[in-house]
Design an enzyme around this catalytic site. Structure first.
Site, PDB file in Angstrom:
ATOM      1  N   LYS A   1       0.796  -1.241   0.000  1.00  0.00           N
ATOM      2  CA  LYS A   1       0.000   0.000   0.000  1.00  0.00           C
ATOM      3  C   LYS A   1       0.826   1.288   0.000  1.00  0.00           C
ATOM      4  O   LYS A   1       0.507   2.236   0.725  1.00  0.00           O
ATOM      5  CB  LYS A   1      -0.932   0.008   1.219  1.00  0.00           C
ATOM      6  CG  LYS A   1      -1.943  -1.108   1.216  1.00  0.00           C
ATOM      7  CD  LYS A   1      -2.817  -1.102   2.447  1.00  0.00           C
ATOM      8  CE  LYS A   1      -2.127  -1.679   3.648  1.00  0.00           C
ATOM      9  NZ  LYS A   1      -3.007  -2.016   4.749  1.00  0.00           N
TER      10      LYS A   1
ATOM     11  N   ASP B   1      -5.723  -5.748  10.650  1.00  0.00           N
ATOM     12  CA  ASP B   1      -7.035  -5.073  10.663  1.00  0.00           C
ATOM     13  C   ASP B   1      -8.209  -6.027  10.390  1.00  0.00           C
ATOM     14  O   ASP B   1      -9.314  -5.834  10.913  1.00  0.00           O
ATOM     15  CB  ASP B   1      -7.084  -3.882   9.691  1.00  0.00           C
ATOM     16  CG  ASP B   1      -6.588  -4.187   8.292  1.00  0.00           C
ATOM     17  OD1 ASP B   1      -6.214  -5.354   8.037  1.00  0.00           O
ATOM     18  OD2 ASP B   1      -6.583  -3.268   7.451  1.00  0.00           O
TER      19      ASP B   1
HETATM   20  C1  BGC Z   1      -2.127  -5.894   3.815  1.00  0.00           C
HETATM   21  C2  BGC Z   1      -3.039  -6.632   4.773  1.00  0.00           C
HETATM   22  C3  BGC Z   1      -4.181  -5.720   5.194  1.00  0.00           C
HETATM   23  C4  BGC Z   1      -4.890  -5.185   3.969  1.00  0.00           C
HETATM   24  C5  BGC Z   1      -6.032  -4.258   4.328  1.00  0.00           C
HETATM   25  C6  BGC Z   1      -2.927  -5.309   2.664  1.00  0.00           C
HETATM   26  O1  BGC Z   1      -2.081  -4.527   1.852  1.00  0.00           O
HETATM   27  O2  BGC Z   1      -1.149  -6.760   3.307  1.00  0.00           O
HETATM   28  O3  BGC Z   1      -2.318  -7.065   5.902  1.00  0.00           O
HETATM   29  O4  BGC Z   1      -5.069  -6.475   5.975  1.00  0.00           O
HETATM   30  O5  BGC Z   1      -3.969  -4.481   3.167  1.00  0.00           O
HETATM   31  O6  BGC Z   1      -5.613  -3.170   5.052  1.00  0.00           O
END
Ligand code: BGC
Length: 500
Positions: free
Chosen positions: A199, A235
């Site tokens: 992200k 989360d």
């Molecule tokens: C992460 C997860 C997370 C999800 C939602 C992903 O990029 O790898 O761990 O739960 O985003 O936030």
């Protein structure tokens, strides 16, 4: 016709009654439309949405004969090799579902997107348990998202100090739960090694390290407050926990926001990496990484491939790049630019405003149903009504596709849970959070509808979790803290100095 100057072009080969193939398609579309619509009247928006659905029904039909041989093609399910990457131990979920004896003040940190949240959760127990919450959102500036790990954790510690100062609790050593929403290898309740950033984060010297240790170090370095970090969670787990508190049937946690992921309760006997066969355990699927081993190669479009190539983590989180909020704007942009290049929109001109990275935020507004015309004009473009309709339509297709892909993956989780329970009809609840799910005016509805179509034998309740990821961390902390206290009491050997 002659009188009106209309020329008649004799062109029967392209007339629909001569085109068996498209005539057949028109017939199929008509059939699907009339069986879905019945007597309903639709407005323009409703009709466009329905057409997206019809299109996807038609496109999703198998194009080869479906084999009767059950050994032929195996359904991909969430525990298939390659799709399930991290297993986390909320092994006594039932304990977490009934935290009615907890009381006290608990802190929670929620890091997972561009914003970072600090929460204080107060649980009082005067007859009936009451939960109150204070929280504050802090931005994570872009340079910190891609700077050094030390800078990031110093910033988190600073925000925490600021929050505690404001609430006048800086002199108290409170228990804290940390929601850290990135792929991790969890080794203990309070120890979790970051596997890789996702992200848009790319801070140096954090991958492979325990994020709780890094946070403790940053707090210790400041020396102006102390904290007891009890638990670190994802989360999805926090969302499932929070929803599970209200609805004991909740056994799936789903996030569709900047990133995407899900967790669910799996039978221990199916988890090879964990010892023991009894009971259930929460599996953090990290489904955003689905496809990283090549499973999605037949589905990924040139646009998704381009996004991946230009991303901070090429080759990683391929499913996430097909559906989550972080990539939707760019998907729309790449499609529009290609359409412009091929002369379908904007009179074939690829205006710099359209291709500019800053435009992503504006295109996201169209995805979230702002008027395409208004947004395109604000960008300095001079769109024709057709350009606006095309832009709106591209946004609709991209978000519908995301909702349907999400539904398809969720359907396989639900089938897995149903098969585990060996029941014909599964009744279950999915706790959901995330900006796309929450803010897109039609995402939730489209996803729900598709889930019901894919698994008609499952009665699924979707429970939206307000503040789930942060609250969940506070809940886990509250229960873990109580269990720790009880354990310490049991270990304590009474001495003559103890008060009676
Ligand atoms: C992460 C997860 C997370 C999800 C939602 C992903 O990029 O790898 O761990 O739960 O985003 O936030």
């Amino acid at each position: 016709m002659l009188q009106r100057g209309i020329r008649w072009k004799f062109n029967t080969p392209t007339a629909s009654h001569h085109g068996g193939v498209w005539e057949h398609q028109i017939q199929t579309v008509r059939k699907v439309l009339s069986s879905l619509l019945k007597q309903q009247m639709l407005d323009e928006e409703g009709l466009q949405t329905l057409l997206c659905e019809v299109e996807s029904i038609i496109n999703s039909r198998p194009i080869t004969t479906v084999s009767d041989d059950s050994s032929d093609l195996e359904r991909i399910n969430p525990v298939s090799e390659g799709s399930c990457t991290v297993v986390w131990a909320v092994d006594h979920y039932d304990v977490f579902l009934c935290p009615h004896t907890e009381k006290g003040d608990f802190l929670a940190l929620d890091l997972g997107g561009t914003n970072f949240r600090v929460l204080l959760v107060k649980v009082s127990d005067n007859g009936r348990q009451k939960v109150e919450m204070e929280n504050q959102i802090y931005a994570i500036p872009e340079h910190l998202m891609r700077g050094s790990g030390t800078q990031l954790f110093d910033h988190i510690a600073e925000c925490l100090a600021n929050f505690m100062e404001k609430l006048g609790i800086k002199d108290r050593k409170l228990p804290l739960g940390f929601t850290f929403s990135f792929p991790c290898r969890q080794t203990k309740l309070d120890e979790s090694l970051l596997v890789s950033w996702t992200k848009g984060f790319k801070c140096s010297s954090v991958e492979g390290h325990d994020v709780v240790a890094l946070l403790r170090k940053a707090i210790r370095k400041r020396g102006d407050f102390d904290i007891d970090i009890v638990a670190v969670i994802n989360d999805t787990v926090g969302t499932m926990m929070t929803c599970g508190y209200d609805d004991h049937n909740c056994e799936v946690g789903l996030i569709v926001g900047t990133g995407t992921n899900a967790c669910y309760m799996e039978e221990m006997r199916h988890l090879e990496t964990v010892e023991g066969d009894e009971g259930r355990m929460c599996v953090n699927m990290e489904w955003g990484a689905f496809g990283d081993n090549g499973e999605l190669e037949d589905l990924r479009t040139e646009f998704e491939r381009e996004i991946d190539c230009g991303s901070l983590n090429p080759g990683k989180q391929l499913f996430e790049k097909m559906i989550s909020g972080m990539y939707m704007g760019e998907l729309v942009q790449l499609i529009l630019v290609k359409m412009a290049k091929e002369g379908y929109v904007f009179q074939g001109r690829v205006m710099s405003a359209l291709a500019h990275p800053r435009t992503l935020q504006d295109l996201l507004r169209v995805i979230y149903h702002f008027s395409a015309e208004k947004v395109l004009r604000e960008l300095g473009l001079d769109p024709s009504p057709e350009d606006c309709a095309a832009t709106q339509r591209v946004c609709q297709v991209v978000s519908t596709c995301a909702a349907h892909l999400c539904a398809a993956t969720l359907a396989s989780v639900l089938r897995q849970i149903r098969d585990n329970k060996a029941t014909d009809r599964l009744r279950t609840t999915v706790g959901v959070d995330g900006s796309v799910y929450k803010n897109h005016p039609q995402f939730a509805q489209r996803m729900h509808r598709m889930v019901h179509r894919l698994v008609p034998d499952c009665d699924v309740r979707f429970l939206y979790s307000e503040d789930g990821s942060g609250m969940g961390a506070a809940m886990v902390t509250a229960v873990a803290y109580r269990l720790d206290m009880q354990h310490a009491e049991r270990q304590h050997v009474p001495s003559s100095e103890d008060p009676h």
